[in-house]
Scaffold this motif. Structure first.
Motif, PDB file in Angstrom:
ATOM      1  N   CYS A  50      35.541  26.222  37.363  1.00  0.00           N
ATOM      2  CA  CYS A  50      36.738  26.819  37.956  1.00  0.00           C
ATOM      3  C   CYS A  50      37.731  27.110  36.841  1.00  0.00           C
ATOM      4  N   GLY A  51      37.905  28.373  36.524  1.00  0.00           N
ATOM      5  CA  GLY A  51      38.703  28.763  35.372  1.00  0.00           C
ATOM      6  C   GLY A  51      40.185  28.571  35.576  1.00  0.00           C
ATOM      7  N   PRO A  52      40.982  28.730  34.521  1.00  0.00           N
ATOM      8  CA  PRO A  52      42.431  28.550  34.615  1.00  0.00           C
ATOM      9  C   PRO A  52      43.089  29.684  35.391  1.00  0.00           C
ATOM     10  N   TYR A  53      44.327  29.450  35.788  1.00  0.00           N
ATOM     11  CA  TYR A  53      45.108  30.446  36.513  1.00  0.00           C
ATOM     12  C   TYR A  53      45.676  31.447  35.511  1.00  0.00           C
ATOM     13  N   MET A  54      45.243  32.688  35.619  1.00  0.00           N
ATOM     14  CA  MET A  54      45.717  33.761  34.742  1.00  0.00           C
ATOM     15  C   MET A  54      45.774  35.062  35.543  1.00  0.00           C
ATOM     16  N   ASN A  55      46.778  35.875  35.262  1.00  0.00           N
ATOM     17  CA  ASN A  55      46.898  37.177  35.909  1.00  0.00           C
ATOM     18  C   ASN A  55      46.877  37.075  37.423  1.00  0.00           C
ATOM     19  N   GLY A  56      47.489  36.018  37.962  1.00  0.00           N
ATOM     20  CA  GLY A  56      47.593  35.870  39.406  1.00  0.00           C
ATOM     21  C   GLY A  56      46.317  35.461  40.097  1.00  0.00           C
ATOM     22  N   GLN A  57      45.329  34.960  39.361  1.00  0.00           N
ATOM     23  CA  GLN A  57      44.046  34.610  39.969  1.00  0.00           C
ATOM     24  C   GLN A  57      43.353  33.525  39.163  1.00  0.00           C
ATOM     25  N   SER A  58      42.362  32.913  39.786  1.00  0.00           N
ATOM     26  CA  SER A  58      41.415  32.039  39.103  1.00  0.00           C
ATOM     27  C   SER A  58      40.027  32.640  39.280  1.00  0.00           C
ATOM     28  N   VAL A  59      39.133  32.325  38.371  1.00  0.00           N
ATOM     29  CA  VAL A  59      37.771  32.856  38.416  1.00  0.00           C
ATOM     30  C   VAL A  59      36.787  31.698  38.415  1.00  0.00           C
TER      31      VAL A  59
END
Length: 371
Positions: free
Chosen positions: A326-335
């Protein structure tokens, strides 16, 4: 690294024995270090490499090394150009393993590692933290014992930065009054090596439920820690999700037994990551049993109150899901990225925005790696 390249290391048998090989992959997909850099300490086997990059953009790689009855943590420094600077060891006639690192200062790093005493299955595993300078020399006269609580032989600890050159950790251990039950503790070690307490803070105190770490993260300032917990019944056949919030002094803010977000049920909840989204936290979780798992998300504010009216399905396909990242929060989203066997064995990815929506929708593209 500091220049947006991906540093990758893995165990490889290209020479006939297990060795660690490191690559630098540029943003355009090319290999900056050719066919990889082989790292080996004497004639030992190399397993489970871990990576950090320093603020000065050097690469530090640590791995489990073993030869005969000896077991130690080897760690090496590579320059940004891929030149080996040194290889060193954590070893003094004891057994060590599972080094994991973060940068420290302008050119140094810090490493958490595990000392193993006894023989399997009765191995006692104790965590320590040490700071190193750019030459790989220890900076503290003695390492900091992270906790008097121990971890299992099978638990691989993780650490995250507090943003002030210290670290946070949440880890699985035994319950203080019922060692047969799994428990979760959290700990902070600041830049001077000072901990919250000798043990750390117990995240949920029930002695009748098993607890395991389902992910942990900090707020932007690094002054609070949020821990997602999988909570299970005594037979571990049913499970739910709880959340604990800890302040900078290590105090639990969501009750001594944490806040229940999804009660224990046969649906079997497995939290796999938690992300701070600046107005609350999003927890990704796997739901269901073997061959029929889906992935969902839930979001709460920092007090554990729901921010979404439902749990959006990040992956609704009924299949086995594993190794969810679960990736970090960036650009208003997580990936999220995960292994999935819905069509053979594959790797899948999906983004989820701060309001629980997905997109843009894209097709799948198969990348063929030519060796």
């Amino acid at each position: 690294d500091q220049e947006n390249n991906a540093i990758v290391a893995f165990q490889d048998e290209r020479t006939g024995t297990l060795q660690v090989v490191a690559y630098k992959i540029t943003p355009t997909g090319s290999s900056a270090w050719g066919n990889g850099i082989v790292l080996q300490d004497s004639t030992s086997d190399g397993l489970s490499p871990r990576i950090t990059t320093t603020a000065s953009n050097d690469v530090i790689i640590a791995w489990n090394a073993s030869l005969g009855s000896s077991k130690w943590v080897a760690y090496a420094k590579l320059s940004a150009a891929g030149q080996l600077q040194w290889i060193k060891r954590i070893w003094n006639n004891q057994k060590y393993s599972r080094g994991v690192m973060l940068p420290a200062g302008t050119s140094g790093f810090q490493m958490l590692y595990v000392q193993e005493t006894g023989n399997f299955p009765g191995v006692t595993c104790t965590m320590y933290l040490q700071r190193f300078d750019s030459s790989g020399t220890a900076q503290w006269s003695v390492p900091v014992q992270v906790s008097t609580k121990t971890i299992s032989f099978f638990f691989f600890p993780e650490i995250i930065s507090d943003g002030q050159d210290g670290i946070y950790i949440a880890f699985n251990t035994g319950h203080p009054s019922n060692p047969m039950m799994n428990d979760v503790y959290a700990q902070h070690v600041d830049s001077a090596g000072v901990t919250w307490s000798a043990t750390g803070t117990e995240c949920a105190n029930s002695a009748t439920e098993h607890k395991t770490v389902g992910g942990f993260t900090t707020n932007t300032a690094g002054t609070e820690l949020y821990v997602a917990l999988q909570v299970l019944n005594s037979s571990q056949s049913n499970s739910g999700i709880s959340l604990q919030r800890l302040d900078a002094a290590g105090n639990n803010l969501l009750g001594a037994n944490a806040m229940t977000l999804r009660p224990i049920s046969a649906s079997y909840y497995l939290p796999v990551g938690i992300v701070d989204e600046q107005n609350g936290v999003m927890i990704a979780y796997v739901l269901g049993g073997f061959g029929a798992q889906t992935i969902h998300g839930l979001k709460t504010d920092y007090s554990g109150l729901a921010m979404w009216g439902y749990d959006p399905a990040i992956s609704a396909a009924l299949s086995n899901k594993d190794d969810v990242s679960c990736g970090p929060y960036m650009n208003g989203q997580s990936v999220l990225v995960w292994f999935d066997d819905r069509i053979g064995d594959g790797i899948y990815t999906q983004n989820i925005s701060t309001n629980g929506t997905f997109g843009p929708n894209v097709g799948l593209e198969e990348q063929t790696m030519i060796q």
